[in-house]
Design an enzyme around this catalytic site. Structure first.
Site, PDB file in Angstrom:
ATOM      1  N   GLY A  13       0.805  -1.276   0.064  1.00  0.00           N
ATOM      2  CA  GLY A  13       0.021  -0.080  -0.056  1.00  0.00           C
ATOM      3  C   GLY A  13       0.669   1.213  -0.089  1.00  0.00           C
ATOM      4  O   GLY A  13       2.219   1.033   0.148  1.00  0.00           O
ATOM      5  N   ARG A  14       0.103   2.355   0.112  1.00  0.00           N
ATOM      6  CA  ARG A  14       0.796   3.687  -0.074  1.00  0.00           C
ATOM      7  C   ARG A  14       1.688   3.921   1.191  1.00  0.00           C
ATOM      8  O   ARG A  14       2.966   4.150   0.948  1.00  0.00           O
ATOM      9  CB  ARG A  14      -0.030   4.680  -0.237  1.00  0.00           C
ATOM     10  CG  ARG A  14      -0.748   4.943  -1.574  1.00  0.00           C
ATOM     11  CD  ARG A  14      -1.784   6.380  -1.458  1.00  0.00           C
ATOM     12  NE  ARG A  14      -2.904   5.667  -0.820  1.00  0.00           N
ATOM     13  CZ  ARG A  14      -4.025   5.067  -1.419  1.00  0.00           C
ATOM     14  NH1 ARG A  14      -3.832   4.821  -2.737  1.00  0.00           N
ATOM     15  NH2 ARG A  14      -4.936   4.734  -0.898  1.00  0.00           N
ATOM     16  N   PRO A 106      -3.708   7.378  15.420  1.00  0.00           N
ATOM     17  CA  PRO A 106      -4.716   7.943  14.424  1.00  0.00           C
ATOM     18  C   PRO A 106      -3.560   8.766  13.306  1.00  0.00           C
ATOM     19  O   PRO A 106      -3.911   8.575  12.055  1.00  0.00           O
ATOM     20  CB  PRO A 106      -5.511   9.121  15.129  1.00  0.00           C
ATOM     21  CG  PRO A 106      -5.656   8.284  16.467  1.00  0.00           C
ATOM     22  CD  PRO A 106      -4.382   7.854  16.825  1.00  0.00           C
ATOM     23  N   HIS A 135      -7.743  15.166   1.843  1.00  0.00           N
ATOM     24  CA  HIS A 135      -7.010  14.130   1.584  1.00  0.00           C
ATOM     25  C   HIS A 135      -7.027  13.730   0.188  1.00  0.00           C
ATOM     26  O   HIS A 135      -8.066  14.081  -0.720  1.00  0.00           O
ATOM     27  CB  HIS A 135      -7.415  12.811   2.588  1.00  0.00           C
ATOM     28  CG  HIS A 135      -6.791  12.782   3.907  1.00  0.00           C
ATOM     29  ND1 HIS A 135      -7.376  13.426   4.814  1.00  0.00           N
ATOM     30  CD2 HIS A 135      -5.757  12.165   4.429  1.00  0.00           C
ATOM     31  CE1 HIS A 135      -6.688  13.236   6.037  1.00  0.00           C
ATOM     32  NE2 HIS A 135      -5.777  12.400   5.765  1.00  0.00           N
ATOM     33  N   LYS A 139      -8.590   7.575  -0.564  1.00  0.00           N
ATOM     34  CA  LYS A 139      -8.713   7.209   0.998  1.00  0.00           C
ATOM     35  C   LYS A 139     -10.179   6.492   1.137  1.00  0.00           C
ATOM     36  O   LYS A 139     -11.014   7.211   0.709  1.00  0.00           O
ATOM     37  CB  LYS A 139      -8.766   8.323   1.785  1.00  0.00           C
ATOM     38  CG  LYS A 139      -8.846   8.541   3.264  1.00  0.00           C
ATOM     39  CD  LYS A 139      -8.302   9.559   3.802  1.00  0.00           C
ATOM     40  CE  LYS A 139      -8.524   9.486   5.575  1.00  0.00           C
ATOM     41  NZ  LYS A 139      -7.885   8.037   6.124  1.00  0.00           N
TER      42      LYS A 139
END
Ligand SMILES: NC(=O)C1=CN([C@@H]2O[C@H](COP(=O)(O)OP(=O)(O)OC[C@H]3O[C@@H](n4cnc5c(N)ncnc54)[C@H](O)[C@@H]3O)[C@@H](O)[C@H]2O)C=CC1
Ligand SMILES: O=C(O)C1=N[C@H](C(=O)O)C[C@H](O)C1
Length: 251
Positions: A13-14, A106, A135, A139
């Site tokens: 993933g990113r 978070p 964002h 997302k």
């Protein structure tokens, strides 16, 4: 001193791919597994992983933590989507594996953690507070985990100080126009190509406003926090929520 044996979940993933590079570059860690969606989680025990970094998806993270906690593998979690019920579930698993540590953060970037701290500090001095998070459009969740947590901290600070509810005379509005309500704090989510992760906290009082803004411009911004989490979680049994608990912020 022996190196920490670390695995990354969500490795393609990113942020997961950046975490793989960060662990590989850390002198006190060895990357023992880099798993993505179709890999078997049993690899964690087969490779004797001590810490799993979860950067997957809100739909996947609980199953992953059920496995890691049951097998005594510590976890550093950046994946979002946390509710009170989900946290209670994690606490239940930890109660049966008391030597295991889990850090759920978070946001791992120092600037974002400070933004939350500053917002919490400022919240009681202003009549109105709203949060805007911005964002990239890939997302999965809205609002962001960071914005949700920021709003919760603001609301708790205001309640503790006995602040009145925010004034808002809106009597007609399109659905969503005033954002999501998180404990009485409006939270607005923008999704825009070109952005990565950004947040503004707007505070307003008589004749003045204060804006606290943070920008993550590269996924590298999250890496020092993730590596700190890995180093600390092995000696911190139980659930730690928020990277601020591992930073000496003096409050
Ligand atoms: N706490 C923090 O500082 C940060 C948290 N995040 C959060 O991390 C999560 C991932 O974000 P991105 O990397 O942008 O998403 P992404 O979609 O680019 O990557 C997620 C990866 O997880 C994989 N995956 C899904 N289910 C899996 C499973 N069961 N096991 C292993 N891998 C699995 C996917 O195939 C994908 O490669 C999100 O919840 C995001 O909000 C992102 C950046 C910073
Ligand atoms: O999905 C992201 O990109 C990010 N997710 C986290 C969040 O939801 O707060 C942290 C950061 O904002 C990047």
């Amino acid at each position: 001193m022996s190196k920490l044996r670390v695995a990354v979940l969500g490795a393609k993933g990113r942020i997961g791919s950046e975490a793989v590079r960060a662990v590989e570059a850390a002198e006190d860690m060895v990357l023992v597994a880099a798993l993505d969606r179709d890999d078997k989680i049993e690899t964690l025990t087969e490779t004797d992983a001590q810490v799993a970094i979860d950067l997957t998806h809100p739909d996947a993270v609980l199953d992953n933590l059920a496995y890691t906690t049951t097998h005594g593998i510590h976890a550093v979690v950046g994946t979002t989507g946390w509710t009170d019920e989900r946290i209670a579930q994690v606490q239940d698993w930890l109660a049966k594996s008391p030597a295991t540590g889990i850090l759920i953060a978070p946001n791992f970037s120092i600037g974002a953690v400070l933004t939350m701290q500053f917002a919490q500090q400022a919240a009681r001095f202003f009549e109105s507070v709203e949060v805007i998070e911005l964002h990239h459009p890939n997302k999965a969740d809205a609002p962001s985990g960071t914005a949700h947590r920021t709003a919760q901290l603001i609301a708790a600070a205001r309640e503790k100080a006995g602040c009145a509810p925010q004034p808002d005379a809106t009597s007609t509005a399109l659905d969503g126009a005033r954002g999501a309500d998180v404990d009485g704090v409006p939270v607005h989510s923008v999704r825009l190509r070109g952005l990565l992760a950004h947040q503004e906290v707007l505070l307003g009082g008589e004749g003045e406003t204060l804006t606290i803004r943070h920008d993550s411009l590269h996924h590298k911004s999250f890496m020092p926090g993730i590596l700190l989490g890995v180093r600390r979680v092995v000696d911190t049994p139980g659930l730690t929520f928020g990277l601020e608990n591992f930073l000496d912020l003096g409050n």
